[in-house]
Design a protein around this motif. Structure first.
Motif, PDB file in Angstrom:
ATOM      1  N   ILE A   1      40.781  20.146   8.009  1.00  0.00           N
ATOM      2  CA  ILE A   1      39.967  21.389   8.230  1.00  0.00           C
ATOM      3  C   ILE A   1      40.903  22.500   8.551  1.00  0.00           C
ATOM      4  O   ILE A   1      41.595  22.452   9.533  1.00  0.00           O
ATOM      5  N   SER A   2      40.562  23.579   7.968  1.00  0.00           N
ATOM      6  CA  SER A   2      41.397  24.971   8.481  1.00  0.00           C
ATOM      7  C   SER A   2      41.073  25.276   9.826  1.00  0.00           C
ATOM      8  O   SER A   2      40.074  25.256  10.199  1.00  0.00           O
ATOM      9  N   VAL A   3      42.182  25.753  10.443  1.00  0.00           N
ATOM     10  CA  VAL A   3      41.897  26.427  11.895  1.00  0.00           C
ATOM     11  C   VAL A   3      41.211  27.636  11.774  1.00  0.00           C
ATOM     12  O   VAL A   3      40.450  28.154  12.752  1.00  0.00           O
ATOM     13  N   TRP A   4      40.878  28.213  10.456  1.00  0.00           N
ATOM     14  CA  TRP A   4      40.122  29.383  10.292  1.00  0.00           C
ATOM     15  C   TRP A   4      38.739  28.982  10.004  1.00  0.00           C
ATOM     16  O   TRP A   4      37.818  30.129   9.875  1.00  0.00           O
ATOM     17  N   ASN A   5      38.184  27.965   9.967  1.00  0.00           N
ATOM     18  CA  ASN A   5      36.918  27.457   9.857  1.00  0.00           C
ATOM     19  C   ASN A   5      36.255  28.024  11.389  1.00  0.00           C
ATOM     20  O   ASN A   5      36.467  27.754  12.177  1.00  0.00           O
TER      21      ASN A   5
ATOM     22  N   GLU B   1      33.629  27.609  13.271  1.00  0.00           N
ATOM     23  CA  GLU B   1      33.057  26.859  14.271  1.00  0.00           C
ATOM     24  C   GLU B   1      33.893  25.846  14.625  1.00  0.00           C
ATOM     25  O   GLU B   1      34.635  25.433  15.633  1.00  0.00           O
ATOM     26  N   VAL B   2      34.273  24.900  13.544  1.00  0.00           N
ATOM     27  CA  VAL B   2      34.954  23.725  13.792  1.00  0.00           C
ATOM     28  C   VAL B   2      36.268  23.717  14.119  1.00  0.00           C
ATOM     29  O   VAL B   2      36.856  22.995  14.912  1.00  0.00           O
ATOM     30  N   GLY B   3      36.894  24.716  13.589  1.00  0.00           N
ATOM     31  CA  GLY B   3      38.464  25.035  13.882  1.00  0.00           C
ATOM     32  C   GLY B   3      38.635  25.642  15.084  1.00  0.00           C
ATOM     33  O   GLY B   3      39.990  26.040  15.185  1.00  0.00           O
ATOM     34  N   ARG B   4      37.815  26.081  15.647  1.00  0.00           N
ATOM     35  CA  ARG B   4      37.828  27.142  17.003  1.00  0.00           C
ATOM     36  C   ARG B   4      38.801  26.593  18.172  1.00  0.00           C
ATOM     37  O   ARG B   4      39.647  27.390  18.433  1.00  0.00           O
ATOM     38  N   VAL B   5      38.708  25.420  18.386  1.00  0.00           N
ATOM     39  CA  VAL B   5      39.439  24.826  19.414  1.00  0.00           C
ATOM     40  C   VAL B   5      40.879  24.783  19.064  1.00  0.00           C
ATOM     41  O   VAL B   5      41.747  25.064  19.941  1.00  0.00           O
ATOM     42  N   ALA B   6      41.037  24.575  17.880  1.00  0.00           N
ATOM     43  CA  ALA B   6      42.413  24.436  17.516  1.00  0.00           C
ATOM     44  C   ALA B   6      42.944  25.732  17.496  1.00  0.00           C
ATOM     45  O   ALA B   6      44.311  26.397  17.831  1.00  0.00           O
ATOM     46  N   ARG B   7      42.402  26.844  16.913  1.00  0.00           N
ATOM     47  CA  ARG B   7      42.576  28.235  16.705  1.00  0.00           C
ATOM     48  C   ARG B   7      43.302  28.685  18.079  1.00  0.00           C
ATOM     49  O   ARG B   7      44.085  29.398  18.465  1.00  0.00           O
TER      50      ARG B   7
ATOM     51  N   PHE C   1      52.046  28.484   7.709  1.00  0.00           N
ATOM     52  CA  PHE C   1      52.393  26.987   7.868  1.00  0.00           C
ATOM     53  C   PHE C   1      51.390  26.009   7.586  1.00  0.00           C
ATOM     54  O   PHE C   1      51.252  24.842   7.985  1.00  0.00           O
ATOM     55  N   ARG C   2      50.221  26.781   7.249  1.00  0.00           N
ATOM     56  CA  ARG C   2      48.814  25.831   6.717  1.00  0.00           C
ATOM     57  C   ARG C   2      48.375  24.841   7.749  1.00  0.00           C
ATOM     58  O   ARG C   2      48.193  23.816   7.620  1.00  0.00           O
ATOM     59  N   LEU C   3      48.280  25.573   8.853  1.00  0.00           N
ATOM     60  CA  LEU C   3      47.921  24.826  10.143  1.00  0.00           C
ATOM     61  C   LEU C   3      46.557  24.298  10.131  1.00  0.00           C
ATOM     62  O   LEU C   3      45.946  25.076   9.657  1.00  0.00           O
ATOM     63  N   GLY C   4      46.089  23.086  10.523  1.00  0.00           N
ATOM     64  CA  GLY C   4      44.768  22.653  10.392  1.00  0.00           C
ATOM     65  C   GLY C   4      44.452  22.035  11.545  1.00  0.00           C
ATOM     66  O   GLY C   4      44.982  21.930  12.687  1.00  0.00           O
ATOM     67  N   TYR C   5      43.069  21.377  11.523  1.00  0.00           N
ATOM     68  CA  TYR C   5      42.449  20.635  12.865  1.00  0.00           C
ATOM     69  C   TYR C   5      41.868  19.288  12.158  1.00  0.00           C
ATOM     70  O   TYR C   5      41.099  19.528  11.137  1.00  0.00           O
ATOM     71  N   ALA C   6      41.915  18.394  12.874  1.00  0.00           N
ATOM     72  CA  ALA C   6      41.418  16.998  12.739  1.00  0.00           C
ATOM     73  C   ALA C   6      40.017  16.979  13.672  1.00  0.00           C
ATOM     74  O   ALA C   6      40.451  16.962  14.803  1.00  0.00           O
ATOM     75  N   PRO C   7      38.890  17.011  13.240  1.00  0.00           N
ATOM     76  CA  PRO C   7      37.691  17.095  14.097  1.00  0.00           C
ATOM     77  C   PRO C   7      37.655  15.800  15.028  1.00  0.00           C
ATOM     78  O   PRO C   7      38.288  14.763  14.872  1.00  0.00           O
ATOM     79  N   ALA C   8      37.041  15.967  16.124  1.00  0.00           N
ATOM     80  CA  ALA C   8      36.882  14.936  17.169  1.00  0.00           C
ATOM     81  C   ALA C   8      35.953  13.662  16.687  1.00  0.00           C
ATOM     82  O   ALA C   8      35.867  12.743  17.132  1.00  0.00           O
ATOM     83  N   SER C   9      35.383  13.804  15.536  1.00  0.00           N
ATOM     84  CA  SER C   9      34.705  12.693  14.828  1.00  0.00           C
ATOM     85  C   SER C   9      35.416  11.467  14.665  1.00  0.00           C
ATOM     86  O   SER C   9      36.701  11.480  14.129  1.00  0.00           O
ATOM     87  N   TRP C  10      34.732  10.369  14.610  1.00  0.00           N
ATOM     88  CA  TRP C  10      35.515   9.151  14.382  1.00  0.00           C
ATOM     89  C   TRP C  10      35.684   8.960  12.919  1.00  0.00           C
ATOM     90  O   TRP C  10      36.681   8.267  12.431  1.00  0.00           O
TER      91      TRP C  10
END
Length: 222
Positions: A1-5, A7-13, A29-38
């Motif tokens: 998920i993009s860090v620019w999402n 809500e979901v990307g907020r913590v990484a952003r 650098f196309r940085l993203g975020y892997a959600p805390a979901s399993w």
């Protein structure tokens, strides 16, 4: 998920902004975020019709030890796409956002197209700047911070010491390499081992030494 999402990307952003990265750098650098979901990724791949067996082979998900199904290897991590010189994605690296989680950094598994000993993080962003030589550091954030501050020839090894494979890759683009590893015991040992490789590969190797206890990200930020 993009860090620019939003809500979901907020913590990484927010983490990356606190580390001093600009919006332009994060996007470049196309940085993203892997959600805390399993199983957020496993569920997404299933919906897209992607083979989960292939995703497991690539080190993105794992089969559950009990019962059926898969779970994500990368959870609640900042994600760094690892690209080759032609801007193709080979794998991913992920950094934890919870201090208690281990390991701090995690890479996708090695595959026929992703061999850590012959891949350098940041290569496609550095190619146009290698006329004066390459700058090789240890970490993702070191590379990104250096680029943001104008040192655009920076690349990083992926949790390994510099190898002959790395130098063969660099020889396609330059004949001069500046090694700038962390100023700790492990970094110094890795630098010493690299000296022989420079000679064997016929490259001009130089070492940039930082003040004790600092890494390139910290140093250039100051």
């Amino acid at each position: 998920i993009s860090v620019w999402n939003e809500e979901v990307g907020r913590v990484a952003r927010e983490y990356l902004l606190a580390r001093g990265l600009s919006e332009a750098t994060m996007r470049a650098f196309r940085l993203g975020y892997a959600p805390a979901s399993w199983d957020a990724l496993a569920t997404h791949l299933r919906r897209e019709g992607v083979s989960l067996a292939d995703a497991e082979s690539a080190g993105l998900i794992r089969a559950r030890e009990r019962g059926q199904g898969y779970y994500d290897r990368f959870r609640h991590r900042v994600m760094y796409p690892i690209l080759d010189g032609q801007d193709r994605t080979l794998g991913f690296g992920g950094r934890v956002l919870n201090k208690e989680d281990e390991p701090k950094y995690l890479n996708t598994s090695e595959t026929p197209i992703f061999q850590k000993g012959s891949v350098l993080y940041g290569l496609p962003f550095a190619i146009s700047s290698l006329g004066e030589g390459a700058v090789v550091v240890e970490g993702y954030m070191d590379v990104i911070a250096l680029h943001q501050h104008g040192v655009t020839a920076a690349m990083a090894t992926l949790g390994t010491a510099l190898t002959a494979g790395h130098l063969k890759l660099l020889r396609r683009h330059t004949d001069r390499v500046i090694l700038c590893y962390d100023a700790d015991t492990a970094g110094k040992r890795a630098t010493d081992r690299a000296a022989v490789l420079f000679i064997e590969e016929g490259l001009e190797g130089r070492v940039l030494t930082l003040p004790a206890g600092q890494d390139p990200d910290e140093f250039i930020g100051k």
